[in-house]
Design an enzyme around this catalytic site. Structure first.
Site, PDB file in Angstrom:
ATOM      1  N   SER A 107      -0.529  44.890 -14.601  1.00  0.00           N
ATOM      2  CA  SER A 107       1.095  45.017 -13.835  1.00  0.00           C
ATOM      3  C   SER A 107       0.562  44.055 -12.805  1.00  0.00           C
ATOM      4  O   SER A 107       0.377  43.314 -12.303  1.00  0.00           O
ATOM      5  CB  SER A 107       1.861  45.782 -14.237  1.00  0.00           C
ATOM      6  OG  SER A 107       3.391  45.738 -13.534  1.00  0.00           O
ATOM      7  N   ASP A 214       8.765  42.487 -22.762  1.00  0.00           N
ATOM      8  CA  ASP A 214       8.330  42.737 -20.910  1.00  0.00           C
ATOM      9  C   ASP A 214       9.512  42.675 -20.533  1.00  0.00           C
ATOM     10  O   ASP A 214       9.787  40.835 -20.757  1.00  0.00           O
ATOM     11  CB  ASP A 214       7.108  42.383 -21.008  1.00  0.00           C
ATOM     12  CG  ASP A 214       6.627  42.961 -19.936  1.00  0.00           C
ATOM     13  OD1 ASP A 214       7.902  43.617 -18.764  1.00  0.00           O
ATOM     14  OD2 ASP A 214       5.306  42.948 -19.461  1.00  0.00           O
ATOM     15  N   HIS A 244       6.177  46.709 -21.796  1.00  0.00           N
ATOM     16  CA  HIS A 244       5.351  46.341 -20.205  1.00  0.00           C
ATOM     17  C   HIS A 244       4.016  46.875 -20.872  1.00  0.00           C
ATOM     18  O   HIS A 244       3.033  45.724 -20.686  1.00  0.00           O
ATOM     19  CB  HIS A 244       6.381  46.484 -19.344  1.00  0.00           C
ATOM     20  CG  HIS A 244       5.316  46.206 -18.212  1.00  0.00           C
ATOM     21  ND1 HIS A 244       5.260  45.059 -18.158  1.00  0.00           N
ATOM     22  CD2 HIS A 244       5.089  47.314 -17.039  1.00  0.00           C
ATOM     23  CE1 HIS A 244       4.711  44.889 -16.023  1.00  0.00           C
ATOM     24  NE2 HIS A 244       4.385  46.608 -15.965  1.00  0.00           N
TER      25      HIS A 244
END
Length: 269
Positions: A107, A214, A244
């Site tokens: 991320s 996601d 995610h």
């Protein structure tokens, strides 16, 4: 789970807390680069897989995150976070000289790892990005357009289909459960542009993992950034139905296997 050692490294804006998952006579070094609002301690299971493979694993908490110094979740310049990460890499290399270095960025950590690979291309042997904030990500711009940032924390259900993952995240005192901060959002916008301008990170082997469900960092936005960063040595695996955090998903074993196969393919035997 492997034994964990704790270190403190001098960062650009104060102390950086670092976890080390050691491995006797390692064959490579791995830096785990965590995402927004969380901390490296959430990656103990992945670290166990990597140490089992033969890696010595290091995971810093970024400034303003976890046990590191700084106002919570405030990052005014991601270049400073990259510099801090380089200091952690120096610590790892001092303990284990002449080993290949692999970055695993999730991320926000994917953005940091990507920028690290651009700045220190010759020092990195491979790059693994999980649900990376790279390419096009609309959230910062949408929030910055508001007069006041809404107090809407990350929804635990957006992380994984495994309810235990969300419950642990919600109960974790080292996770930030408040609103995003304006300086950090502004830094996201600048660094997305910087990485886009920075182009490919040489011929660096790159593994991209992403869930096709996601909703925090949508897959299509990341694709352009990943392909621009790759110098042609791109391996991707998209997980159907995954959210995610592919390393915390119900299909996490497949993500672990993808990582090990990739390392086998790119590291010297």
């Amino acid at each position: 789970m492997p034994h964990v050692r704790e270190h403190v490294v001098k960062g650009t804006h104060g102390a950086i807390a670092v976890r080390e998952w050691p491995r006797p006579a390692p064959r490579c070094l791995v830096l785990l680069v965590h995402g927004y609002g969380e901390h490296a301690g959430r990656y103990g299971e992945l670290a166990a897989v990597l140490t089992g493979y033969g890696a010595a694993v290091y995971g810093p908490d970024h400034m303003g995150h976890g046990r590191s110094a700084g106002e919570r979740v405030v990052i005014e310049d991601f270049e400073d976070v990259v510099t801090d990460l380089h200091a952690v890499a120096d610590r790892a290399r001092a303990a284990h000289p002449d080993l290949p270095l692999i970055l695993v960025g999730h991320s926000m950590g994917g953005l940091i790892a990507a920028r690290y690979a651009q700045r220190y291309t010759q020092e990195v042997s491979a790059l693994i990005l999980s649900g990376p904030v790279i390419g096009t990500w609309d959230l910062p711009g949408r929030l910055l357009a508001l007069d006041e940032i809404p107090d809407t924390p990350v929804s635990p259900s957006a992380l994984s289909r495994d309810p235990a993952v969300g419950a642990a995240y919600a109960a974790d005192p080292l996770v930030w459960h408040g609103p995003m901060k304006r300086p950090t959002l502004e830094a996201f916008v600048r660094t997305l542009e910087t990485v886009a301008r920075g182009g490919a990170a040489g011929e660096l082997p790159l593994l991209w993992l992403h869930g096709d469900d996601d909703r925090l960092v949508p897959l299509p936005g990341s694709r352009a950034g990943v392909e621009r960063l790759s110098g042609g040595r791109l391996t991707e695996q998209i997980f159907t139905g995954a959210r995610h955090e592919v390393f915390h998903e119900t299909t996490k074993e497949r993500a672990h296997t993808a990582v090990i196969r990739f390392l086998d393919a790119v590291l010297p035997h």
